[in-house]
Design an enzyme around this catalytic site. Structure first.
Site, PDB file in Angstrom:
ATOM      1  N   LEU A   1       0.837  -1.203   0.000  1.00 44.13           N
ATOM      2  CA  LEU A   1       0.000   0.000   0.000  1.00 44.13           C
ATOM      3  C   LEU A   1       0.871   1.252   0.000  1.00 44.13           C
ATOM      4  O   LEU A   1       2.019   1.224   0.431  1.00 44.13           O
ATOM      5  CB  LEU A   1      -0.903   0.006   1.238  1.00 44.13           C
ATOM      6  CG  LEU A   1      -2.014  -1.058   1.256  1.00 44.13           C
ATOM      7  CD1 LEU A   1      -2.796  -0.975   2.558  1.00 44.13           C
ATOM      8  CD2 LEU A   1      -2.952  -0.905   0.067  1.00 44.13           C
ATOM      9  N   CYS A   2       0.281   2.373  -0.438  1.00 46.31           N
ATOM     10  CA  CYS A   2       1.007   3.625  -0.555  1.00 46.31           C
ATOM     11  C   CYS A   2       1.605   4.019   0.795  1.00 46.31           C
ATOM     12  O   CYS A   2       0.958   3.812   1.803  1.00 46.31           O
ATOM     13  CB  CYS A   2       0.114   4.746  -1.083  1.00 46.31           C
ATOM     14  SG  CYS A   2      -0.930   5.538   0.161  1.00 46.31           S
ATOM     15  N   PRO A   3       2.802   4.543   0.887  1.00 41.73           N
ATOM     16  CA  PRO A   3       3.677   4.912  -0.241  1.00 41.73           C
ATOM     17  C   PRO A   3       4.681   3.830  -0.626  1.00 41.73           C
ATOM     18  O   PRO A   3       5.623   4.103  -1.378  1.00 41.73           O
ATOM     19  CB  PRO A   3       4.419   6.119   0.336  1.00 41.73           C
ATOM     20  CG  PRO A   3       4.569   5.801   1.795  1.00 41.73           C
ATOM     21  CD  PRO A   3       3.379   4.972   2.187  1.00 41.73           C
TER      22      PRO A   3
END
Lengths: 77, 362
Positions: free
Chosen positions: A14-16
């Site tokens: 998942l981001c980042p």
């Protein structure tokens, strides 16, 4: 070597994190290298082009993969 | 809410507790308070009181005005909206039109593409165009004079969502229908405002006829909203100028921090909103860290939403979506607060990057 093609698997991240993996993979590579990051995170479709803009690289495009992920490609400058 | 707004609310509870639709003395007093408050709000919006309607929330205001104007445009069944409208606008537009919604792209600073808008509204199936006054996430103020020229030439009614701007700067002059949010100007939550031009046609698309707030609105809340707006307007020039300057300082500082993307128009913007995104930083961690420092901010990063989808607005302007910080400065924010923020941020960003094992940022 210029024009080399490298793929980074960032599925499930998942981001980042996908962008961090992309940046790590880009480190020390020759200009002209084509780098593809494969992601399942929806934010990467926004963030890979933004990363390329902010770091002076060129965003090439995106493609859906058979596994339902998206492959985002940049060319290093 | 300020003391004056709270006092108005209390006075409203004492004198405006009765049902304004009835005929006894207490009800007539409540009716007078309601009408006077609506008149004051209408005046501030540049609208006619008889065409200014209160609703039970800004969402209800958007839903009702979109449904009402759409329904009056028989034979036209498509809604055109900018890509950076609020979810509430787009959801209502989809619901009312059965999914016939076309979004118009914005440029990198968040301004709607006027040529694309003109091309869309020229098609004779368009019932309504929705272009916001200012964006609540990135602060960009739309060029509504030109937008209104385009929609007027196509004879398409223009809905302007001003829920992020009223009370922070001049009210927009160019609209056929306007929506405002009293909570955003320091009034109580649980109210919305719709203003229509006398020539804007609408039909009740709901069972209660011309009643925009079935069940009524809370009269003390409307009184407090009117007083809060009045108070904001008295201080508007001084406050907005000061906040505009503070935001300019944050924007200038942030654009010098390595790997930070400052979002929105630097000049044509709300005075109090600033948004930036930090490369390789986890938005949720950043919010938590700033909260510990006593700084409350918002974020459009995917990891801070329940759907794990990044902000549609950040995507529309091509901004980095992770590590996003969105600040709305309230009138009490001081120079010293901004000094502290500007001194703190680079250190916080560097620490969070190090924790995440991110590469050096040049």
């Amino acid at each position: 070597m210029a024009g080399e093609a490298v793929t980074v698997d960032a599925t499930g991240l998942l981001c980042p994190l996908p962008i961090i993996e992309l940046a790590k993979a880009a480190r020390g590579r020759e200009p002209g290298t084509v780098l593809t990051v494969v992601c399942t995170d929806l934010a990467a479709r926004v963030d890979v082009p933004a990363w390329a803009r902010m770091t002076g690289h060129a965003f090439v495009g995106e493609k859906k993969t058979d596994g339902g992920a998206v492959a985002l490609t940049v060319r290093l400058r | 809410m300020t003391n004056r707004t709270l006092e108005a609310f209390h006075a409203g509870l004492a004198d405006g507790w009765a049902d304004p639709s009835r005929l006894h003395t207490e009800s007539r007093r409540a009716r007078q308070l309601l009408d006077a408050s609506r008149e004051a709000i209408a005046e501030a919006l540049g609208a006619r009181p008889e065409h200014t309607h209160l609703t039970q929330s800004p969402h209800a205001a958007l839903e009702r005005v979109i449904a009402g104007v759409f329904t009056a445009r028989r034979g036209r069944d498509r809604i055109v909206a900018s890509a950076v409208e609020r979810d509430a606008t787009l959801h209502a537009a989809h619901h009312v039109s059965g999914g016939r919604v076309t979004t118009v792209a914005v440029d990198a600073r968040g301004h709607v593409d006027l040529d694309a808008l003109a091309a869309e509204v020229e098609v004779p199936d368009v019932a309504l165009a929705a272009v916001q006054h200012a964006n609540h996430e990135i602060g960009t103020v739309q060029r509504l004079a030109r937008v209104a020229e385009i929609t007027a030439a196509a004879r398409v009614p223009l809905l302007v969502d001003a829920t992020a701007s009223i009370g922070h700067g001049p009210s927009p002059a160019h609209w056929d229908a306007l929506v405002a949010n009293p909570a955003d100007w320091g009034g109580p939550a649980g109210l919305g405002v719709v203003a229509l031009r006398p020539q804007t046609r609408w039909l009740p698309a709901w069972p209660e006829g011309d009643d925009w707030a079935p069940g009524g609105v809370l009269v003390p809340a409307v009184l407090a909203a009117a007083v809060a707006l009045q108070e904001r307007r008295e201080l508007l020039d001084a406050t907005s100028l000061r906040l505009h300057g503070l935001v300019a300082r944050v924007r200038e500082a942030a654009s010098a921090w390595p790997g930070v993307d400052v979002v929105g128009d630097p000049d044509e913007r709300l005075p109090h909103v600033v948004t930036f995104s930090c490369l390789y930083v986890d938005g949720e961690a950043l919010l938590t860290r700033l909260d510990r420092e006593g700084i409350a901010v918002g974020s459009g990063s995917a990891c801070t939403t329940s759907t794990l989808e990044p902000s549609r607005v950040l995507a529309a302007v091509g901004a980095l979506s992770h590590g996003n910080v969105r600040m709305g400065l309230h009138p009490g924010v001081t120079d010293a607060d901004i000094d502290r923020l500007v001194a703190l941020m680079p250190r916080v960003i560097a620490e969070l990057r190090a924790e995440a094992g991110a590469p050096e940022v040049a």
